[in-house]
Design a protein around this motif. Structure first.
Motif, mmCIF file in Angstrom:
data_model
loop_
_atom_site.group_PDB
_atom_site.id
_atom_site.type_symbol
_atom_site.label_atom_id
_atom_site.label_comp_id
_atom_site.label_asym_id
_atom_site.label_seq_id
_atom_site.Cartn_x
_atom_site.Cartn_y
_atom_site.Cartn_z
ATOM 1 N N LYS A 1 -15.670 46.662 -10.719
ATOM 2 C CA LYS A 1 -15.402 45.403 -11.425
ATOM 3 C C LYS A 1 -13.905 45.258 -11.677
ATOM 4 C CE LYS A 1 -19.728 45.093 -13.976
ATOM 5 N NZ LYS A 1 -20.332 45.202 -15.321
ATOM 6 N N ALA A 2 -13.252 46.358 -11.998
ATOM 7 C CA ALA A 2 -11.809 46.315 -12.240
ATOM 8 C C ALA A 2 -11.048 45.907 -10.988
ATOM 9 C CB ALA A 2 -11.314 47.677 -12.732
ATOM 10 N N LEU A 3 -11.606 46.172 -9.830
ATOM 11 C CA LEU A 3 -10.953 45.820 -8.566
ATOM 12 C C LEU A 3 -11.320 44.411 -8.097
ATOM 13 C CD1 LEU A 3 -11.465 49.135 -6.545
ATOM 14 C CD2 LEU A 3 -9.620 48.538 -8.118
ATOM 15 N N ALA A 4 -12.258 43.780 -8.773
ATOM 16 C CA ALA A 4 -12.859 42.535 -8.290
ATOM 17 C C ALA A 4 -12.031 41.288 -8.603
ATOM 18 C CB ALA A 4 -14.275 42.394 -8.843
ATOM 19 N N HIS A 5 -10.759 41.313 -8.259
ATOM 20 C CA HIS A 5 -9.911 40.136 -8.423
ATOM 21 C C HIS A 5 -8.777 40.238 -7.407
ATOM 22 C CE1 HIS A 5 -7.055 37.320 -10.156
ATOM 23 N NE2 HIS A 5 -8.068 36.806 -10.840
ATOM 24 N N GLN B 1 -1.856 40.142 -17.593
ATOM 25 C CA GLN B 1 -3.303 40.110 -17.848
ATOM 26 C C GLN B 1 -4.043 41.012 -16.874
ATOM 27 O OE1 GLN B 1 -4.092 35.876 -17.540
ATOM 28 N NE2 GLN B 1 -4.580 35.792 -19.724
ATOM 29 N N GLN B 2 -3.674 40.934 -15.608
ATOM 30 C CA GLN B 2 -4.364 41.739 -14.598
ATOM 31 C C GLN B 2 -4.036 43.224 -14.769
ATOM 32 O OE1 GLN B 2 -6.723 40.268 -13.190
ATOM 33 N NE2 GLN B 2 -6.022 38.229 -13.751
ATOM 34 N N LEU B 3 -2.802 43.522 -15.137
ATOM 35 C CA LEU B 3 -2.440 44.914 -15.410
ATOM 36 C C LEU B 3 -3.219 45.454 -16.610
ATOM 37 C CD1 LEU B 3 1.399 44.794 -14.812
ATOM 38 C CD2 LEU B 3 -0.226 46.259 -13.585
ATOM 39 N N ALA B 4 -3.457 44.613 -17.602
ATOM 40 C CA ALA B 4 -4.223 45.030 -18.779
ATOM 41 C C ALA B 4 -5.641 45.429 -18.387
ATOM 42 C CB ALA B 4 -4.244 43.918 -19.822
ATOM 43 N N VAL B 5 -6.250 44.670 -17.489
ATOM 44 C CA VAL B 5 -7.602 45.016 -17.013
ATOM 45 C C VAL B 5 -7.561 46.360 -16.289
ATOM 46 C CG1 VAL B 5 -9.472 44.361 -15.436
ATOM 47 C CG2 VAL B 5 -8.356 42.615 -16.849
ATOM 48 N N LEU B 6 -6.591 46.514 -15.392
ATOM 49 C CA LEU B 6 -6.487 47.764 -14.626
ATOM 50 C C LEU B 6 -6.193 48.950 -15.540
ATOM 51 C CD1 LEU B 6 -4.478 46.381 -11.578
ATOM 52 C CD2 LEU B 6 -6.877 47.113 -11.582
ATOM 53 N N ARG B 7 -5.384 48.723 -16.574
ATOM 54 C CA ARG B 7 -5.078 49.783 -17.532
ATOM 55 C C ARG B 7 -6.309 50.158 -18.334
ATOM 56 N NH1 ARG B 7 -0.763 47.068 -19.382
ATOM 57 N NH2 ARG B 7 -1.878 46.558 -21.267
ATOM 58 N N SER B 8 -7.062 49.152 -18.767
ATOM 59 C CA SER B 8 -8.240 49.409 -19.609
ATOM 60 C C SER B 8 -9.308 50.205 -18.864
ATOM 61 C CB SER B 8 -8.827 48.103 -20.135
ATOM 62 O OG SER B 8 -9.489 47.393 -19.106
ATOM 63 N N LYS B 9 -9.316 50.104 -17.544
ATOM 64 C CA LYS B 9 -10.287 50.854 -16.727
ATOM 65 C C LYS B 9 -9.660 52.121 -16.133
ATOM 66 C CE LYS B 9 -13.524 47.896 -17.405
ATOM 67 N NZ LYS B 9 -14.628 48.224 -18.268
ATOM 68 N N ASN B 10 -8.467 52.479 -16.622
ATOM 69 C CA ASN B 10 -7.767 53.690 -16.190
ATOM 70 C C ASN B 10 -7.477 53.728 -14.693
ATOM 71 O OD1 ASN B 10 -7.523 54.958 -18.757
ATOM 72 N ND2 ASN B 10 -9.713 55.414 -18.657
ATOM 73 N N VAL B 11 -7.207 52.563 -14.117
ATOM 74 C CA VAL B 11 -6.867 52.492 -12.703
ATOM 75 C C VAL B 11 -5.354 52.628 -12.524
ATOM 76 C CG1 VAL B 11 -7.012 51.072 -10.607
ATOM 77 C CG2 VAL B 11 -8.907 51.074 -12.248
ATOM 78 N N VAL B 12 -4.593 52.061 -13.471
ATOM 79 C CA VAL B 12 -3.141 52.215 -13.460
ATOM 80 C C VAL B 12 -2.703 52.801 -14.797
ATOM 81 C CG1 VAL B 12 -2.782 50.279 -11.868
ATOM 82 C CG2 VAL B 12 -2.611 49.897 -14.334
ATOM 83 N N GLN B 13 -1.477 53.295 -14.804
ATOM 84 C CA GLN B 13 -0.896 53.804 -16.044
ATOM 85 C C GLN B 13 0.513 53.261 -16.184
ATOM 86 O OE1 GLN B 13 -1.092 58.012 -15.575
ATOM 87 N NE2 GLN B 13 0.309 58.079 -13.852
#
Length: 109
Positions: A14-18, A51-63
């Protein structure tokens, strides 16, 4: 398979779904970048990128690593780069199949 593993996988995908999140990950696959760099490359407003970085951060995909007033983002796991490459190969395979079907259809007419 364990339900929590299935849920983790679902949340991860889901985190990748954009489209913009995929673009951001592809850019971060090349190396760490801050929001201004990402915004400039993507030609997008900073708020949309943030906003998109926040989603990726919240799912621990980026730091993010804060240096003064600038936060530099990177992939949390370098295997994400491999995942994106495999996804591209799968997409390419689908295109090859679609082209092959189109050629078969054209031969029939």
């Amino acid at each position: 398979m364990n339900q929590s593993i299935q849920q983790f996988k679902a949340d991860f995908f889901k985190a990748l779904a954009h489209p913009m999140r995929i673009q951001i990950l592809e850019l971060l696959s090349e190396g760490a970048k801050n929001v201004n760099e990402l915004q400039s490359i993507l030609g997008s407003e900073g708020s949309a990128v943030s906003q998109q970085l926040a989603v990726l951060r919240s799912k621990n995909v980026v730091q993010g690593l804060k240096e003064g007033t600038t936060v530099t983002y990177s992939l949390r796991d370098p295997l994400i780069k491999d995942l994106l490459e495999v996804a591209k190969q799968i997409f390419d395979n689908h295109l090859v199949d679609a082209i092959s079907m189109l050629e078969d259809i054209r031969k029939e007419t």
